[in-house]
Design an enzyme around this catalytic site. Structure first.
Site, PDB file in Angstrom:
ATOM      1  CB  THR A   1      -7.266  35.374  54.903  1.00 20.46           C
ATOM      2  OG1 THR A   1      -8.526  35.440  55.146  1.00 20.46           O
ATOM      3  CG2 THR A   1      -6.320  36.361  55.300  1.00 20.46           C
TER       4      THR A   1
ATOM      5  CB  SER B   1       9.682  36.304  63.554  1.00 20.39           C
ATOM      6  OG  SER B   1       9.766  35.233  64.455  1.00 20.39           O
TER       7      SER B   1
HETATM    8  O1  DON Z   1      12.378  35.146  65.120  1.00 19.46           O
HETATM    9  C1  DON Z   1      13.043  34.215  64.681  1.00 19.46           C
HETATM   10  O2  DON Z   1      12.672  33.526  63.748  1.00 19.46           O
HETATM   11  C2  DON Z   1      14.392  33.882  65.334  1.00 19.46           C
HETATM   12  N1  DON Z   1      14.975  35.077  65.862  1.00 19.46           N
HETATM   13  C3  DON Z   1      14.169  32.825  66.375  1.00 19.46           C
HETATM   14  C4  DON Z   1      15.459  32.401  67.037  1.00 19.46           C
HETATM   15  C5  DON Z   1      15.410  31.056  67.606  1.00 19.46           C
HETATM   16  O3  DON Z   1      14.443  30.339  67.540  1.00 19.46           O
HETATM   17  C6  DON Z   1      16.649  30.608  68.279  1.00 19.46           C
HETATM   18  N2  DON Z   1      16.458  29.309  68.857  1.00 19.46           N
HETATM   19  N3  DON Z   1      17.174  28.395  68.813  1.00 19.46           N
END
Ligand code: DON
Length: 570
Positions: free
Chosen positions: A375, A446
Protein backbone atom coordinates in the site's frame (compact mmCIF):
# COMPACT_ATOMS: atom_id res chain seq x y z
CA UNK A 1 38.25 49.74 16.80
CA UNK A 2 41.44 47.94 15.67
CA UNK A 3 41.36 46.60 12.11
CA UNK A 4 41.56 42.98 13.28
CA UNK A 5 38.55 43.44 15.53
CA UNK A 6 36.60 45.20 12.76
CA UNK A 7 37.31 42.26 10.47
CA UNK A 8 36.21 39.87 13.18
CA UNK A 9 32.96 41.77 13.80
CA UNK A 10 32.25 41.98 10.07
CA UNK A 11 32.85 38.25 9.73
CA UNK A 12 30.67 37.46 12.72
CA UNK A 13 27.82 39.58 11.34
CA UNK A 14 28.21 37.96 7.93
CA UNK A 15 28.22 34.49 9.45
CA UNK A 16 25.09 35.31 11.42
CA UNK A 17 23.40 36.51 8.22
CA UNK A 18 24.42 33.48 6.18
CA UNK A 19 23.75 30.84 8.81
CA UNK A 20 20.79 32.27 10.67
CA UNK A 21 19.02 30.06 13.13
CA UNK A 22 20.87 26.79 12.89
CA UNK A 23 24.24 27.86 14.21
CA UNK A 24 22.78 29.59 17.25
CA UNK A 25 20.06 27.04 18.12
CA UNK A 26 19.57 26.47 21.81
CA UNK A 27 19.06 22.79 22.61
CA UNK A 28 15.53 21.38 22.45
CA UNK A 29 13.44 21.41 25.64
CA UNK A 30 13.72 18.17 27.53
CA UNK A 31 11.57 16.25 29.97
CA UNK A 32 11.38 12.80 31.51
CA UNK A 33 7.69 11.90 31.37
CA UNK A 34 5.59 14.05 29.08
CA UNK A 35 6.04 16.70 26.41
CA UNK A 36 3.84 19.20 24.63
CA UNK A 37 4.88 21.32 21.67
CA UNK A 38 2.71 23.95 20.05
CA UNK A 39 2.58 27.34 18.37
CA UNK A 40 1.99 29.57 21.42
CA UNK A 41 2.69 29.28 25.16
CA UNK A 42 -0.78 29.62 26.78
CA UNK A 43 -2.20 26.61 24.93
CA UNK A 44 0.90 24.53 25.70
CA UNK A 45 0.50 25.38 29.41
CA UNK A 46 -3.19 24.38 29.39
CA UNK A 47 -2.41 21.09 27.68
CA UNK A 48 0.27 20.34 30.30
CA UNK A 49 -2.29 21.02 33.06
CA UNK A 50 -4.57 18.39 31.54
CA UNK A 51 -1.72 15.87 31.50
CA UNK A 52 -0.66 16.67 35.08
CA UNK A 53 -4.20 16.13 36.29
CA UNK A 54 -4.29 12.65 34.79
CA UNK A 55 -5.67 13.27 31.30
CA UNK A 56 -4.21 11.42 28.34
CA UNK A 57 -2.60 12.81 25.19
CA UNK A 58 -5.95 13.02 23.36
CA UNK A 59 -7.54 14.95 26.25
CA UNK A 60 -4.63 17.37 26.22
CA UNK A 61 -4.66 17.70 22.42
CA UNK A 62 -8.38 18.43 22.19
CA UNK A 63 -8.16 20.96 25.03
CA UNK A 64 -5.21 22.56 23.29
CA UNK A 65 -6.95 22.77 19.94
CA UNK A 66 -9.90 24.54 21.58
CA UNK A 67 -7.61 26.96 23.46
CA UNK A 68 -5.68 27.72 20.26
CA UNK A 69 -8.98 28.69 18.60
CA UNK A 70 -8.85 31.61 21.06
CA UNK A 71 -5.16 32.32 21.65
CA UNK A 72 -3.85 31.61 18.14
CA UNK A 73 -6.72 32.92 16.02
CA UNK A 74 -4.58 33.09 12.88
CA UNK A 75 -4.73 29.29 12.55
CA UNK A 76 -6.19 27.70 15.67
CA UNK A 77 -9.84 27.38 14.84
CA UNK A 78 -13.40 26.20 15.18
CA UNK A 79 -14.18 27.21 11.61
CA UNK A 80 -11.56 25.14 9.77
CA UNK A 81 -10.41 21.56 9.61
CA UNK A 82 -7.44 19.25 9.87
CA UNK A 83 -6.00 15.87 10.74
CA UNK A 84 -5.20 14.21 14.05
CA UNK A 85 -2.83 11.25 14.13
CA UNK A 86 -3.12 9.23 17.34
CA UNK A 87 -0.71 6.49 18.38
CA UNK A 88 -1.60 4.62 21.53
CA UNK A 89 0.80 2.90 23.88
CA UNK A 90 -0.96 -0.40 23.09
CA UNK A 91 0.38 -0.07 19.55
CA UNK A 92 -2.90 0.93 17.87
CA UNK A 93 -2.88 3.96 15.61
CA UNK A 94 -5.59 5.96 13.91
CA UNK A 95 -6.20 9.17 11.99
CA UNK A 96 -9.16 11.47 12.45
CA UNK A 97 -9.76 13.23 9.14
CA UNK A 98 -11.75 16.36 9.90
CA UNK A 99 -10.92 18.17 6.68
CA UNK A 100 -13.57 20.60 5.42
CA UNK A 101 -15.92 19.56 2.62
CA UNK A 102 -17.41 21.49 -0.28
CA UNK A 103 -21.01 22.52 0.44
CA UNK A 104 -23.86 20.92 -1.51
CA UNK A 105 -24.32 23.99 -3.71
CA UNK A 106 -20.64 24.00 -4.78
CA UNK A 107 -19.93 23.33 -8.44
CA UNK A 108 -16.82 22.40 -10.37
CA UNK A 109 -16.60 25.77 -12.10
CA UNK A 110 -17.76 27.99 -9.26
CA UNK A 111 -14.58 30.10 -9.28
CA UNK A 112 -14.53 30.62 -13.08
CA UNK A 113 -16.06 33.47 -15.05
CA UNK A 114 -18.25 33.04 -18.15
CA UNK A 115 -15.20 32.66 -20.37
CA UNK A 116 -13.77 29.92 -18.17
CA UNK A 117 -11.10 32.06 -16.51
CA UNK A 118 -10.47 31.92 -12.77
CA UNK A 119 -11.90 34.97 -10.99
CA UNK A 120 -8.93 36.37 -9.05
CA UNK A 121 -9.37 36.04 -5.29
CA UNK A 122 -12.78 34.34 -5.47
CA UNK A 123 -11.54 31.13 -3.81
CA UNK A 124 -9.73 33.08 -1.08
CA UNK A 125 -11.51 36.29 -0.12
CA UNK A 126 -15.25 35.58 -0.33
CA UNK A 127 -17.72 33.63 1.83
CA UNK A 128 -17.77 31.10 -1.03
CA UNK A 129 -14.13 30.35 -0.23
CA UNK A 130 -15.17 28.49 2.93
CA UNK A 131 -15.56 24.75 3.18
CA UNK A 132 -17.93 23.19 5.71
CA UNK A 133 -15.92 23.31 8.97
CA UNK A 134 -14.80 19.99 10.44
CA UNK A 135 -12.85 21.02 13.52
CA UNK A 136 -15.60 20.69 16.13
CA UNK A 137 -16.70 17.29 14.77
CA UNK A 138 -13.12 16.02 14.60
CA UNK A 139 -12.16 17.10 18.09
CA UNK A 140 -15.39 15.68 19.53
CA UNK A 141 -14.82 12.36 17.74
CA UNK A 142 -11.23 12.14 19.00
CA UNK A 143 -12.32 12.80 22.56
CA UNK A 144 -15.28 10.47 22.53
CA UNK A 145 -13.38 7.54 21.01
CA UNK A 146 -9.90 8.01 22.45
CA UNK A 147 -10.05 10.47 25.33
CA UNK A 148 -10.99 10.16 29.00
CA UNK A 149 -12.41 13.58 29.93
CA UNK A 150 -15.80 15.02 29.03
CA UNK A 151 -16.34 17.40 26.12
CA UNK A 152 -17.44 20.14 28.55
CA UNK A 153 -14.22 19.76 30.50
CA UNK A 154 -12.14 20.04 27.31
CA UNK A 155 -13.95 23.20 26.20
CA UNK A 156 -13.81 24.88 29.61
CA UNK A 157 -10.21 26.31 29.64
CA UNK A 158 -10.83 28.20 26.38
CA UNK A 159 -13.85 30.10 27.72
CA UNK A 160 -12.22 32.57 30.16
CA UNK A 161 -9.44 33.25 27.64
CA UNK A 162 -12.03 34.36 25.11
CA UNK A 163 -14.26 36.18 27.63
CA UNK A 164 -11.58 38.05 29.62
CA UNK A 165 -8.99 38.24 26.88
CA UNK A 166 -5.24 37.77 26.93
CA UNK A 167 -2.27 39.96 26.27
CA UNK A 168 -1.56 40.08 22.57
CA UNK A 169 1.94 38.74 21.80
CA UNK A 170 4.26 40.29 19.24
CA UNK A 171 3.96 37.30 16.92
CA UNK A 172 0.21 37.84 16.67
CA UNK A 173 0.68 41.57 16.11
CA UNK A 174 2.94 40.72 13.16
CA UNK A 175 0.39 38.48 11.43
CA UNK A 176 -2.49 40.87 12.19
CA UNK A 177 -0.53 43.58 10.41
CA UNK A 178 0.25 41.22 7.54
CA UNK A 179 -3.40 40.18 7.06
CA UNK A 180 -4.78 43.61 7.87
CA UNK A 181 -6.49 43.87 4.49
CA UNK A 182 -8.41 40.59 4.65
CA UNK A 183 -9.63 41.28 8.20
CA UNK A 184 -10.52 44.92 7.59
CA UNK A 185 -12.93 43.88 4.84
CA UNK A 186 -15.41 42.51 7.40
CA UNK A 187 -17.05 44.66 10.13
CA UNK A 188 -17.43 41.66 12.48
CA UNK A 189 -13.67 41.01 12.23
CA UNK A 190 -12.72 44.67 12.64
CA UNK A 191 -14.74 44.80 15.87
CA UNK A 192 -12.51 42.10 17.37
CA UNK A 193 -9.07 42.58 15.86
CA UNK A 194 -8.90 46.35 15.35
CA UNK A 195 -8.81 49.42 17.59
CA UNK A 196 -10.19 52.13 15.33
CA UNK A 197 -8.38 51.94 12.01
CA UNK A 198 -5.39 50.00 13.39
CA UNK A 199 -5.00 46.27 14.03
CA UNK A 200 -4.44 45.54 17.73
CA UNK A 201 -0.87 45.98 18.88
CA UNK A 202 1.42 43.91 21.05
CA UNK A 203 0.45 44.22 24.71
CA UNK A 204 -3.21 45.13 24.11
CA UNK A 205 -5.96 42.75 25.25
CA UNK A 206 -7.63 40.54 22.70
CA UNK A 207 -11.16 39.91 23.99
CA UNK A 208 -13.53 37.67 21.98
CA UNK A 209 -16.94 37.88 23.71
CA UNK A 210 -18.98 36.19 20.97
CA UNK A 211 -16.47 33.36 20.76
CA UNK A 212 -16.77 32.97 24.55
CA UNK A 213 -20.57 32.61 24.23
CA UNK A 214 -20.12 30.12 21.38
CA UNK A 215 -17.72 28.06 23.48
CA UNK A 216 -20.07 28.19 26.50
CA UNK A 217 -22.93 26.92 24.36
CA UNK A 218 -20.72 24.20 22.89
CA UNK A 219 -19.69 23.14 26.39
CA UNK A 220 -23.30 23.01 27.55
CA UNK A 221 -25.01 21.50 24.51
CA UNK A 222 -22.19 19.53 22.91
CA UNK A 223 -20.79 19.61 19.37
CA UNK A 224 -24.30 19.08 17.92
CA UNK A 225 -25.02 22.74 18.67
CA UNK A 226 -22.77 23.59 15.73
CA UNK A 227 -24.03 20.88 13.40
CA UNK A 228 -27.75 21.53 13.56
CA UNK A 229 -28.49 23.48 16.72
CA UNK A 230 -28.60 27.19 17.42
CA UNK A 231 -25.07 27.87 16.25
CA UNK A 232 -25.77 26.19 12.90
CA UNK A 233 -28.72 28.50 12.25
CA UNK A 234 -26.71 31.62 13.08
CA UNK A 235 -23.84 30.34 10.93
CA UNK A 236 -26.09 29.66 7.93
CA UNK A 237 -27.84 33.02 8.27
CA UNK A 238 -24.51 34.85 8.17
CA UNK A 239 -23.48 32.78 5.14
CA UNK A 240 -26.66 33.72 3.32
CA UNK A 241 -26.23 37.40 4.17
CA UNK A 242 -22.77 37.34 2.53
CA UNK A 243 -23.55 35.28 -0.56
CA UNK A 244 -21.95 32.16 0.94
CA UNK A 245 -23.09 28.60 0.23
CA UNK A 246 -23.01 26.69 3.52
CA UNK A 247 -26.47 25.80 4.84
CA UNK A 248 -27.76 24.18 8.03
CA UNK A 249 -28.15 21.01 5.95
CA UNK A 250 -24.45 21.13 4.99
CA UNK A 251 -23.49 21.41 8.64
CA UNK A 252 -25.87 18.61 9.61
CA UNK A 253 -24.40 16.28 6.99
CA UNK A 254 -20.76 16.93 7.86
CA UNK A 255 -18.94 13.87 9.20
CA UNK A 256 -15.39 13.50 10.50
CA UNK A 257 -13.89 10.21 9.31
CA UNK A 258 -11.60 7.85 11.18
CA UNK A 259 -9.06 6.25 8.83
CA UNK A 260 -6.16 3.82 9.07
CA UNK A 261 -2.87 5.73 8.96
CA UNK A 262 -0.57 5.28 5.98
CA UNK A 263 2.40 3.16 6.94
CA UNK A 264 5.84 2.94 5.39
CA UNK A 265 9.42 2.25 6.40
CA UNK A 266 12.59 4.30 6.14
CA UNK A 267 16.02 3.08 7.26
CA UNK A 268 14.55 0.67 9.77
CA UNK A 269 11.99 3.09 11.22
CA UNK A 270 8.31 2.59 10.70
CA UNK A 271 6.53 5.74 9.56
CA UNK A 272 2.89 6.45 10.28
CA UNK A 273 1.29 9.40 8.58
CA UNK A 274 -1.92 10.82 7.22
CA UNK A 275 -3.64 9.17 4.22
CA UNK A 276 -5.73 10.99 1.60
CA UNK A 277 -7.73 13.29 1.77
CA UNK A 278 -4.30 14.75 2.45
CA UNK A 279 -1.53 14.34 -0.09
CA UNK A 280 1.06 15.15 2.56
CA UNK A 281 1.73 11.64 3.82
CA UNK A 282 1.79 10.10 0.33
CA UNK A 283 4.27 12.69 -0.93
CA UNK A 284 6.58 12.26 2.08
CA UNK A 285 6.57 8.44 1.85
CA UNK A 286 7.04 8.49 -1.91
CA UNK A 287 9.97 10.93 -1.57
CA UNK A 288 11.59 8.83 1.17
CA UNK A 289 11.27 5.74 -1.04
CA UNK A 290 13.05 7.63 -3.81
CA UNK A 291 15.83 8.72 -1.45
CA UNK A 292 16.34 5.39 0.33
CA UNK A 293 19.03 4.07 -2.06
CA UNK A 294 21.27 7.16 -1.53
CA UNK A 295 23.85 7.98 1.15
CA UNK A 296 22.63 11.43 2.15
CA UNK A 297 24.94 11.75 5.14
CA UNK A 298 27.96 11.44 2.85
CA UNK A 299 26.70 14.33 0.74
CA UNK A 300 26.50 16.67 3.74
CA UNK A 301 23.50 18.59 5.01
CA UNK A 302 22.31 21.25 2.54
CA UNK A 303 25.27 20.74 0.20
CA UNK A 304 24.42 21.35 -3.46
CA UNK A 305 24.49 17.59 -4.16
CA UNK A 306 22.10 16.99 -1.27
CA UNK A 307 19.67 19.78 -2.15
CA UNK A 308 19.70 18.68 -5.79
CA UNK A 309 18.92 15.05 -4.94
CA UNK A 310 16.15 15.83 -2.45
CA UNK A 311 14.44 18.32 -4.73
CA UNK A 312 14.62 15.97 -7.71
CA UNK A 313 12.68 13.52 -5.52
CA UNK A 314 10.09 16.07 -4.42
CA UNK A 315 9.62 17.30 -8.02
CA UNK A 316 8.54 13.81 -8.95
CA UNK A 317 6.36 13.34 -5.86
CA UNK A 318 4.56 16.65 -6.45
CA UNK A 319 3.95 15.77 -10.11
CA UNK A 320 2.20 12.62 -8.90
CA UNK A 321 0.31 14.61 -6.27
CA UNK A 322 -1.03 16.87 -8.97
CA UNK A 323 -2.17 14.02 -11.21
CA UNK A 324 -3.36 11.32 -8.84
CA UNK A 325 -4.39 12.70 -5.48
CA UNK A 326 -7.86 13.70 -4.35
CA UNK A 327 -10.57 12.79 -1.84
CA UNK A 328 -10.67 8.95 -1.75
CA UNK A 329 -14.43 9.15 -1.29
CA UNK A 330 -14.62 10.51 -4.85
CA UNK A 331 -11.58 9.28 -6.75
CA UNK A 332 -9.58 6.08 -6.85
CA UNK A 333 -6.13 6.98 -5.48
CA UNK A 334 -3.55 4.37 -6.63
CA UNK A 335 -1.83 4.20 -3.23
CA UNK A 336 -0.37 0.74 -3.77
CA UNK A 337 1.56 1.90 -6.82
CA UNK A 338 2.50 5.33 -5.51
CA UNK A 339 3.96 3.90 -2.32
CA UNK A 340 5.76 0.89 -3.70
CA UNK A 341 9.58 1.09 -3.54
CA UNK A 342 9.78 -0.32 -7.09
CA UNK A 343 7.65 2.55 -8.38
CA UNK A 344 9.85 5.10 -6.53
CA UNK A 345 12.96 3.62 -8.09
CA UNK A 346 11.39 3.72 -11.53
CA UNK A 347 10.56 7.41 -10.96
CA UNK A 348 14.23 8.10 -10.19
CA UNK A 349 15.56 6.36 -13.29
CA UNK A 350 15.78 9.77 -14.98
CA UNK A 351 17.66 11.29 -12.02
CA UNK A 352 21.05 12.74 -12.98
CA UNK A 353 23.33 13.84 -10.10
CA UNK A 354 24.87 16.51 -12.31
CA UNK A 355 21.79 17.98 -14.00
CA UNK A 356 18.27 19.00 -13.08
CA UNK A 357 15.98 16.72 -15.07
CA UNK A 358 14.40 18.73 -17.89
CA UNK A 359 10.80 19.71 -17.02
CA UNK A 360 9.34 17.68 -19.88
CA UNK A 361 10.85 14.53 -18.39
CA UNK A 362 9.40 15.16 -14.91
CA UNK A 363 5.77 14.29 -15.58
CA UNK A 364 3.41 12.35 -13.35
CA UNK A 365 4.27 8.65 -13.28
CA UNK A 366 2.01 5.71 -13.91
CA UNK A 367 1.47 4.08 -10.53
CA UNK A 368 -1.29 1.91 -12.02
CA UNK A 369 1.39 -0.02 -13.89
CA UNK A 370 3.64 -0.13 -10.79
CA UNK A 371 4.14 -2.96 -8.35
CA UNK A 372 0.92 -2.31 -6.50
CA UNK A 373 1.46 -4.87 -3.79
CA UNK A 374 1.67 -2.69 -0.68
CA UNK A 375 0.00 0.00 0.00
CA UNK A 376 -0.94 25.20 13.42
CA UNK A 377 0.56 21.76 14.19
CA UNK A 378 0.98 20.61 17.78
CA UNK A 379 1.90 17.38 19.48
CA UNK A 380 1.48 15.74 22.84
CA UNK A 381 3.25 12.75 24.34
CA UNK A 382 1.78 11.60 27.65
CA UNK A 383 3.21 9.59 30.53
CA UNK A 384 1.70 6.35 29.29
CA UNK A 385 3.45 6.85 25.95
CA UNK A 386 0.38 7.82 23.91
CA UNK A 387 1.05 10.34 21.18
CA UNK A 388 -1.11 12.85 19.35
CA UNK A 389 0.11 14.84 16.36
CA UNK A 390 -2.43 17.32 15.09
CA UNK A 391 -2.36 19.79 12.21
CA UNK A 392 -5.38 21.97 11.58
CA UNK A 393 -5.92 25.14 9.63
CA UNK A 394 -8.05 27.93 8.25
CA UNK A 395 -5.78 27.82 5.15
CA UNK A 396 -4.40 31.38 5.09
CA UNK A 397 -3.70 33.17 8.36
CA UNK A 398 -7.20 34.05 9.66
CA UNK A 399 -8.74 32.16 6.70
CA UNK A 400 -10.69 34.56 4.49
CA UNK A 401 -10.56 37.09 7.34
CA UNK A 402 -14.30 37.01 8.03
CA UNK A 403 -15.71 36.37 11.49
CA UNK A 404 -19.21 34.91 11.55
CA UNK A 405 -21.43 37.63 13.00
CA UNK A 406 -22.49 36.78 16.54
CA UNK A 407 -20.42 33.58 16.75
CA UNK A 408 -16.90 34.98 16.84
CA UNK A 409 -15.72 32.15 14.59
CA UNK A 410 -13.22 32.91 11.82
CA UNK A 411 -14.05 31.34 8.47
CA UNK A 412 -11.62 29.17 6.54
CA UNK A 413 -10.79 29.78 2.87
CA UNK A 414 -9.98 26.14 2.23
CA UNK A 415 -11.94 25.95 -1.07
CA UNK A 416 -8.76 27.35 -2.64
CA UNK A 417 -7.12 23.97 -2.00
CA UNK A 418 -9.30 22.49 -4.75
CA UNK A 419 -8.09 22.86 -8.34
CA UNK A 420 -10.39 25.68 -9.53
CA UNK A 421 -9.58 24.56 -13.10
CA UNK A 422 -7.17 21.90 -14.39
CA UNK A 423 -3.61 23.21 -14.20
CA UNK A 424 -4.67 26.42 -12.41
CA UNK A 425 -2.22 27.27 -9.59
CA UNK A 426 -3.67 27.93 -6.12
CA UNK A 427 -2.33 30.07 -3.27
CA UNK A 428 0.60 27.70 -2.85
CA UNK A 429 1.28 27.47 -6.59
CA UNK A 430 -0.11 23.94 -6.57
CA UNK A 431 -1.93 22.65 -9.59
CA UNK A 432 -4.35 19.75 -9.75
CA UNK A 433 -6.41 17.64 -12.04
CA UNK A 434 -9.91 16.22 -12.15
CA UNK A 435 -8.96 14.21 -9.04
CA UNK A 436 -9.06 17.43 -7.03
CA UNK A 437 -11.89 19.28 -8.80
CA UNK A 438 -14.75 20.76 -6.77
CA UNK A 439 -17.78 18.57 -6.06
CA UNK A 440 -20.46 18.76 -3.34
CA UNK A 441 -19.41 16.95 -0.17
CA UNK A 442 -15.86 16.41 -1.43
CA UNK A 443 -12.78 17.13 0.67
CA UNK A 444 -10.23 19.45 -0.93
CA UNK A 445 -6.73 18.00 -1.18
CA UNK A 446 -4.36 18.94 1.63
CA UNK A 447 -0.62 18.86 2.27
CA UNK A 448 -1.00 18.53 6.04
CA UNK A 449 0.92 15.57 7.34
CA UNK A 450 1.25 14.91 11.06
CA UNK A 451 3.72 12.03 11.11
CA UNK A 452 5.20 9.61 13.66
CA UNK A 453 8.35 7.52 13.24
CA UNK A 454 8.36 4.36 15.30
CA UNK A 455 11.34 2.26 16.28
CA UNK A 456 11.67 -1.22 17.69
CA UNK A 457 12.76 -1.11 21.33
CA UNK A 458 15.26 -3.61 22.74
CA UNK A 459 12.23 -5.40 24.26
CA UNK A 460 10.88 -5.83 20.76
CA UNK A 461 7.87 -3.52 20.80
CA UNK A 462 7.31 -0.52 18.54
CA UNK A 463 7.60 2.87 20.24
CA UNK A 464 7.57 6.48 19.03
CA UNK A 465 10.93 7.94 18.08
CA UNK A 466 10.04 11.16 16.29
CA UNK A 467 6.74 13.05 16.14
CA UNK A 468 6.59 15.83 13.54
CA UNK A 469 4.25 18.22 11.86
CA UNK A 470 4.30 21.59 10.20
CA UNK A 471 2.39 24.46 8.71
CA UNK A 472 3.27 25.99 5.36
CA UNK A 473 0.96 24.64 2.66
CA UNK A 474 2.95 22.67 0.10
CA UNK A 475 6.14 23.33 2.09
CA UNK A 476 4.73 21.07 4.82
CA UNK A 477 5.75 18.13 2.69
CA UNK A 478 9.29 19.25 1.94
CA UNK A 479 9.97 20.53 5.45
CA UNK A 480 8.85 17.30 7.13
CA UNK A 481 10.87 15.32 4.61
CA UNK A 482 13.94 17.40 5.50
CA UNK A 483 13.41 17.01 9.26
CA UNK A 484 13.18 13.24 8.80
CA UNK A 485 16.45 13.23 6.84
CA UNK A 486 18.11 15.60 9.35
CA UNK A 487 17.31 13.31 12.25
CA UNK A 488 17.52 9.86 10.65
CA UNK A 489 20.27 10.27 8.06
CA UNK A 490 22.32 13.11 9.50
CA UNK A 491 21.83 12.59 13.24
CA UNK A 492 21.25 16.30 13.87
CA UNK A 493 20.19 17.60 17.27
CA UNK A 494 16.41 18.17 17.25
CA UNK A 495 16.27 21.94 17.68
CA UNK A 496 19.11 22.40 15.20
CA UNK A 497 17.20 20.29 12.68
CA UNK A 498 13.97 22.22 13.22
CA UNK A 499 15.70 25.60 12.88
CA UNK A 500 18.01 24.69 9.99
CA UNK A 501 17.51 26.56 6.69
CA UNK A 502 15.25 24.67 4.28
CA UNK A 503 14.64 24.41 0.56
CA UNK A 504 11.57 23.54 -1.48
CA UNK A 505 10.77 22.24 -4.94
CA UNK A 506 7.18 21.30 -5.77
CA UNK A 507 7.50 20.42 -9.47
CA UNK A 508 5.45 23.39 -10.65
CA UNK A 509 6.50 26.13 -10.68
CA UNK A 510 9.77 24.63 -11.92
CA UNK A 511 11.80 26.57 -9.38
CA UNK A 512 14.00 25.62 -6.46
CA UNK A 513 13.27 27.89 -3.50
CA UNK A 514 15.95 28.28 -0.86
CA UNK A 515 15.39 30.04 2.41
CA UNK A 516 16.73 33.57 2.43
CA UNK A 517 20.13 33.84 4.10
CA UNK A 518 20.36 30.10 4.66
CA UNK A 519 22.42 28.97 1.68
CA UNK A 520 25.84 30.22 0.59
CA UNK A 521 26.37 31.45 -2.97
CA UNK A 522 28.72 28.48 -3.50
CA UNK A 523 25.75 26.18 -3.01
CA UNK A 524 23.23 28.21 -5.01
CA UNK A 525 25.74 28.70 -7.86
CA UNK A 526 26.41 24.96 -7.94
CA UNK A 527 22.67 24.31 -8.08
CA UNK A 528 22.27 26.81 -10.92
CA UNK A 529 25.06 25.07 -12.82
CA UNK A 530 23.06 21.87 -12.53
CA UNK A 531 20.23 23.66 -14.28
CA UNK A 532 17.98 24.66 -11.37
CA UNK A 533 16.13 27.95 -11.38
CA UNK A 534 17.09 28.95 -7.83
CA UNK A 535 15.13 31.66 -6.03
CA UNK A 536 15.40 32.91 -2.46
CA UNK A 537 12.30 33.38 -0.36
CA UNK A 538 11.45 34.05 3.28
CA UNK A 539 10.46 31.18 5.55
CA UNK A 540 7.13 29.64 4.54
CA UNK A 541 6.84 26.84 7.03
CA UNK A 542 7.10 26.14 10.72
CA UNK A 543 7.92 22.75 12.21
CA UNK A 544 7.07 21.21 15.59
CA UNK A 545 8.80 18.07 16.78
CA UNK A 546 9.17 15.67 19.67
CA UNK A 547 12.04 13.17 19.84
CA UNK A 548 12.23 10.26 22.28
CA UNK A 549 15.83 9.49 23.07
CA UNK A 550 15.80 5.97 24.36
CA UNK A 551 19.47 5.73 25.30
CA UNK A 552 19.29 8.75 27.63
CA UNK A 553 15.65 8.56 28.65
CA UNK A 554 15.04 12.19 27.66
CA UNK A 555 12.02 13.34 25.69
CA UNK A 556 13.03 16.35 23.63
CA UNK A 557 10.64 18.93 22.21
CA UNK A 558 11.34 21.63 19.64
CA UNK A 559 9.23 24.49 18.32
CA UNK A 560 10.55 26.28 15.25
CA UNK A 561 12.56 29.49 15.75
CA UNK A 562 10.57 30.85 12.78
CA UNK A 563 7.49 31.22 15.00
CA UNK A 564 6.72 31.90 18.64
CA UNK A 565 5.81 28.40 19.71
CA UNK A 566 7.18 26.54 22.70
CA UNK A 567 7.94 23.02 23.83
CA UNK A 568 7.52 22.17 27.48
CA UNK A 569 7.20 19.06 29.56
CA UNK A 570 7.78 17.47 32.96
O1 DON B 1 -4.31 21.84 3.69
C1 DON B 1 -3.37 22.45 3.21
O2 DON B 1 -2.47 21.90 2.60
C2 DON B 1 -3.29 23.98 3.38
N1 DON B 1 -4.61 24.52 3.45
C3 DON B 1 -2.46 24.28 4.59
C4 DON B 1 -2.29 25.77 4.81
C5 DON B 1 -1.10 26.11 5.57
O3 DON B 1 -0.31 25.30 5.98
C6 DON B 1 -0.91 27.56 5.82
N2 DON B 1 0.25 27.77 6.64
N3 DON B 1 1.09 28.56 6.50
Amino acid sequence: MPAGLVAFVVLAVLAAAILPAAAASPPASRARRAMVVGPEPIAVARALEVLRSGGNAVDAAVTMALVLAVTFPQAGNLGGGGYMLIWKADGKATVIDYRETAPAAATRDMFLDASGRVVPGASLTTYKSSGVPGTIAGLAMALERHGTITWARAVEPAIPLARDGFELPRGLETVLEKQRGSLAAWPASRKIFFAGEMPLQEGSRLVQKDLASTLRLLAREGPGAFYGGRLAHLFAADMKAHDGLITVQDLASYRAVERAPLAGTYRGFQLLTVPPSSAGGVAILESLNMLAPFDLAAMGHNSSAYVHLVCEATRRAFADRSRWLGDPGFVEVPLGGLLSPGYAQARMRTYDPERASPPESVVPGDPLAGESTSTTHFAVLDEAGNVVANTYTLNEWFGNGAVVEGLGILLNNEMDDFAAAPGQANLFGLTGSQANSIAPGKRMLSSMAPTILLERTPEGRMAPKLVIGARGGSAIITSLLQITLDVVDLGMELQEAVNAPRFHHQWLPDRLFVEKGGFSTDVTDALRRRGHDVAERGPKDEVFAILVERHTGWIRGAADARGYGVADGY
